[in-house]
Motif scaffolding. Structure first.
Motif, short mmCIF file in Angstrom:
data_model
loop_
_atom_site.label_atom_id
_atom_site.label_comp_id
_atom_site.label_asym_id
_atom_site.label_seq_id
_atom_site.Cartn_x
_atom_site.Cartn_y
_atom_site.Cartn_z
N LEU A 251 0.85 -1.35 0.02
CA LEU A 251 0.04 0.08 -0.03
C LEU A 251 0.85 1.30 0.02
CD1 LEU A 251 -2.96 -0.55 2.63
CD2 LEU A 251 -3.12 -0.09 -0.07
N ASP A 252 0.47 2.15 -0.83
CA ASP A 252 1.26 3.24 -0.78
C ASP A 252 0.85 4.33 -0.04
OD1 ASP A 252 3.30 4.82 -1.83
OD2 ASP A 252 2.47 5.56 -3.66
N LYS A 253 0.49 4.20 1.31
CA LYS A 253 0.24 5.29 2.11
C LYS A 253 0.86 4.80 3.65
CE LYS A 253 -4.23 3.52 3.32
NZ LYS A 253 -5.81 3.88 3.26
N PRO A 254 1.10 6.02 4.50
CA PRO A 254 1.60 5.63 5.59
C PRO A 254 0.65 5.07 6.59
CG PRO A 254 1.15 7.99 5.24
CD PRO A 254 0.69 7.22 4.08
N PRO A 255 1.05 4.17 7.58
CA PRO A 255 2.32 3.93 7.83
C PRO A 255 2.82 2.65 6.96
CG PRO A 255 0.80 2.78 9.23
CD PRO A 255 0.14 3.65 8.61
N TYR A 256 1.80 1.96 6.17
CA TYR A 256 2.03 0.69 5.80
C TYR A 256 3.23 0.77 4.55
CZ TYR A 256 -2.46 0.58 7.25
OH TYR A 256 -3.62 0.78 8.37
N LYS A 257 3.53 1.99 3.75
CA LYS A 257 4.78 2.06 2.87
C LYS A 257 5.90 1.91 3.31
CE LYS A 257 4.78 7.18 2.36
NZ LYS A 257 4.51 8.26 1.06
N PHE A 258 5.94 2.14 4.55
CA PHE A 258 7.33 2.10 5.31
C PHE A 258 7.56 0.72 6.07
CE2 PHE A 258 6.21 6.76 5.35
CZ PHE A 258 7.23 7.15 4.43
N GLU A 259 6.25 0.10 6.05
CA GLU A 259 6.39 -1.36 6.86
C GLU A 259 6.61 -2.49 6.05
OE1 GLU A 259 2.90 -1.18 9.27
OE2 GLU A 259 4.17 -0.10 11.07
N THR A 260 7.79 -2.58 5.37
CA THR A 260 8.15 -3.68 4.02
C THR A 260 8.09 -5.06 4.47
OG1 THR A 260 10.14 -3.20 4.07
CG2 THR A 260 9.27 -1.82 2.44
N GLY A 261 7.63 -5.80 3.78
CA GLY A 261 7.55 -7.42 4.17
C GLY A 261 6.54 -7.64 5.26
N THR A 262 6.72 -8.80 5.71
CA THR A 262 5.85 -9.34 6.98
C THR A 262 6.43 -9.03 7.92
OG1 THR A 262 5.75 -11.37 5.47
CG2 THR A 262 4.82 -11.37 7.73
N LYS A 263 5.36 -8.06 8.69
CA LYS A 263 5.73 -7.70 10.20
C LYS A 263 5.91 -8.73 11.18
CE LYS A 263 2.04 -4.28 9.11
NZ LYS A 263 2.61 -3.79 7.96
N SER A 264 6.70 -8.40 12.17
CA SER A 264 6.90 -9.10 13.19
C SER A 264 5.66 -8.83 14.09
CB SER A 264 8.28 -8.77 14.12
OG SER A 264 8.22 -9.46 15.11
N ARG A 265 4.48 -9.20 13.95
CA ARG A 265 3.53 -9.13 14.55
C ARG A 265 3.34 -9.24 15.98
NH1 ARG A 265 -0.16 -11.10 14.67
NH2 ARG A 265 0.59 -13.30 13.97
N GLU A 266 4.07 -10.51 16.35
CA GLU A 266 4.36 -11.04 17.68
C GLU A 266 4.88 -9.87 18.60
OE1 GLU A 266 5.36 -12.40 15.13
OE2 GLU A 266 7.14 -13.47 15.56
N ALA A 267 6.11 -9.36 18.05
CA ALA A 267 6.67 -8.54 18.78
C ALA A 267 5.73 -7.20 18.82
CB ALA A 267 7.97 -8.07 17.99
N ILE A 268 5.14 -6.76 17.68
CA ILE A 268 4.25 -5.57 17.95
C ILE A 268 3.36 -5.56 18.64
CG2 ILE A 268 2.88 -4.19 16.38
CD1 ILE A 268 4.60 -4.63 13.94
N ALA A 269 2.67 -6.70 18.91
CA ALA A 269 1.58 -7.01 19.87
C ALA A 269 2.27 -6.61 21.46
CB ALA A 269 1.14 -8.35 19.83
N GLY A 270 3.42 -7.21 21.40
CA GLY A 270 4.29 -6.94 22.66
C GLY A 270 4.37 -5.51 23.20
N VAL A 271 4.92 -4.82 21.92
CA VAL A 271 4.79 -3.31 22.29
C VAL A 271 3.69 -2.56 22.94
CG1 VAL A 271 5.06 -0.88 21.06
CG2 VAL A 271 6.40 -3.10 20.15
N GLY A 272 2.31 -3.29 22.33
CA GLY A 272 1.22 -2.81 22.91
C GLY A 272 0.97 -3.06 24.34
#
Ligand code: PLP
Length: 414
Positions: A251-272
């Motif tokens: 997707l060409d819009k923020p924030p997605y355009k800067f988050e390339t590839g498969t995200k570390s979702r488990e880490a991101i959930a941990g950030v929350g």
């Protein structure tokens, strides 16, 4: 008064039998993980381990997890919306990535301003960019009075030729909190982009990106009681304007355009989860109403933590200053405590820092020595890059007993 025992109950590491009595003075390099962060990461790995964008339940929940973490990070930094939050591998990787995107609009001869008080993560990416594009680098010198960058030089260095100013919120060796807002005001007047490294400040202070007036600010969840993950805030208009390096289908819009590839979702959930832990402190120890906003709870929590950490700094400084072998590099006066984070560096007259570090490790006290990836600060202080300093850093779970154990161990070097 912060109840350290209650805080420690939120950190499973303190129940690991083999680590009983361990002292963690290594928080500036990475803090221990709190239960809420661990639980959120594990839940994301077990209950909704799916990629994003699907019509099936695990994918939908995974997306909701991500949104929740993004909103929590927006609350932590006082972003104007969750779209302004970009996740990435760590602060260093995010800074390399964003500097490349910014570089697309820079030209040979454009100027960038860096500081001699920064960690390499906010220097090397810009130096590499300067090499690639033949940019001119101007340096904000180190200030031996504040142990941060020399603010008095900023007005003459930042001119209409300046395109980027990269600076740190807090020095990771000396602990000094820099006046980011003042530099940001000068830079914005000249139309320059302001990129802030808030890695060391974030665990120890309230961040308000809107009040700071910067354009981009990065921190690390792994110094904030969460898993290894970088968090970046960017002003939405700037994020929209920057041309990202990304795969074409992204997707060409923020924030997605800067988050390339498969995200570390488990880490991101941990950030929350880690940010929710800060809000819990606000509710439990900071007197913040249970039905208040997450932002207000985080701010109250941080104020409780700041008061606790400042008391510990005062205690350790009193003990260290009584030892005549010790030279401390940083602000030490009681009235300067609000100008520093609880990260302290020192050397001993006749003992290498590595020897102190080994001695402490034998006592179960975990601390760092060396240049801590801040060769510019070490160079300014006239210190050896390899042996560097002994660095201790406190966290919300640090107790007065930890400080006393450390000071007792220091008696060895009297
Ligand atoms: C001030 C500062 N900036 C940046 C970094 C790099 O952060 P990360 O590990 O997320 O790349 C560190 C790590 O120690 C740091 O102390």
């Amino acid at each position: 008064m912060v109840d350290v025992a209650l805080i420690r109950q939120q950190f499973p590491v303190f129940s690991v039998p083999s680590l009983e009595g361990a002292v963690f003075f290594d928080g500036a390099a990475g803090t221990q993980m709190c239960s809420r962060a661990l639980e959120a990461s594990v839940r994301a790995s077990i209950e909704n381990n799916a990629n994003l964008g699907g019509h099936f339940s695990t994918s939908i929940i995974a997306e909701q997890d991500l949104d929740r973490a993004r909103s929590a990070a927006a609350a932590l930094l006082n972003a104007s919306c969750a779209q302004e939050i970009v996740f990435g591998q760590n602060m260093t990787a995010l800074t390399f990535h964003m500097s490349r995107c910014i570089g697309r609009s820079l030209r040979k001869g454009d100027e960038i301003v860096l500081t001699r008080s920064d960690h390499e993560a906010n220097i090397s990416p810009w130096l590499e960019l300067a090499k690639d594009l033949e940019l001119t680098v101007r340096w904000l010198p180190f200030d031996f009075e504040t142990y941060g960058f020399d603010l008095s030089q900023a007005a003459s260095l930042i001119t209409e030729r300046t395109r980027v100013v990269a600076l740190s919120y807090a020095n990771n060796v000396t602990g000094t909190i820099n006046d980011v807002a003042a530099v940001a005001a000068l830079a914005r007047n000249m139309g320059a982009i302001v990129y802030v490294d808030a890695v060391q400040y974030a665990p120890h202070g309230v961040i308000d990106v809107q009040a700071l007036g910067c354009d981009l600010l990065a921190c690390s969840s792994h110094k904030l009681y969460g898993p290894h993950q970088g968090v970046l805030w960017g002003r939405l208009a700037l994020l929209e304007q920057l041309i990202a390096y990304k795969p074409r289908p992204t997707l060409d819009k923020p924030p997605y355009k800067f988050e390339t590839g498969t995200k570390s979702r488990e880490a991101i959930a941990g950030v929350g989860g880690a940010i929710e832990h800060l809000a819990w402190i606000g509710r439990t120890l900071g007197g913040s109403p249970v039905n208040g906003s997450q932002r207000n709870q985080i701010v109250s929590g941080m104020h409780a933590v700041i008061a606790h950490e400042q008391r510990l700094v005062q205690e350790v400084l009193a003990g260290l200053e009584a030892l005549d072998e010790v030279k401390i590099y940083g602000l030490c006066k009681p009235h300067d405590l609000q100008c520093r984070v609880p990260t302290l560096s020192f050397t001993l007259k006749s003992t290498p820092s590595a020897v102190v570090s080994q001695h402490m490790a034998r006592q179960g006290i975990r601390l760092w020595h060396g240049n801590n990836f801040s060769p510019e600060t070490l160079h300014a202080l006239g210190l050896d890059q390899n042996d560097g300093v002994v660095r201790i850093s406190f966290a919300q779970y640090t107790s007065s007993e930890d400080v006393q154990r450390f000071l007792l161990a220091m008696q060895h070097f009297r």
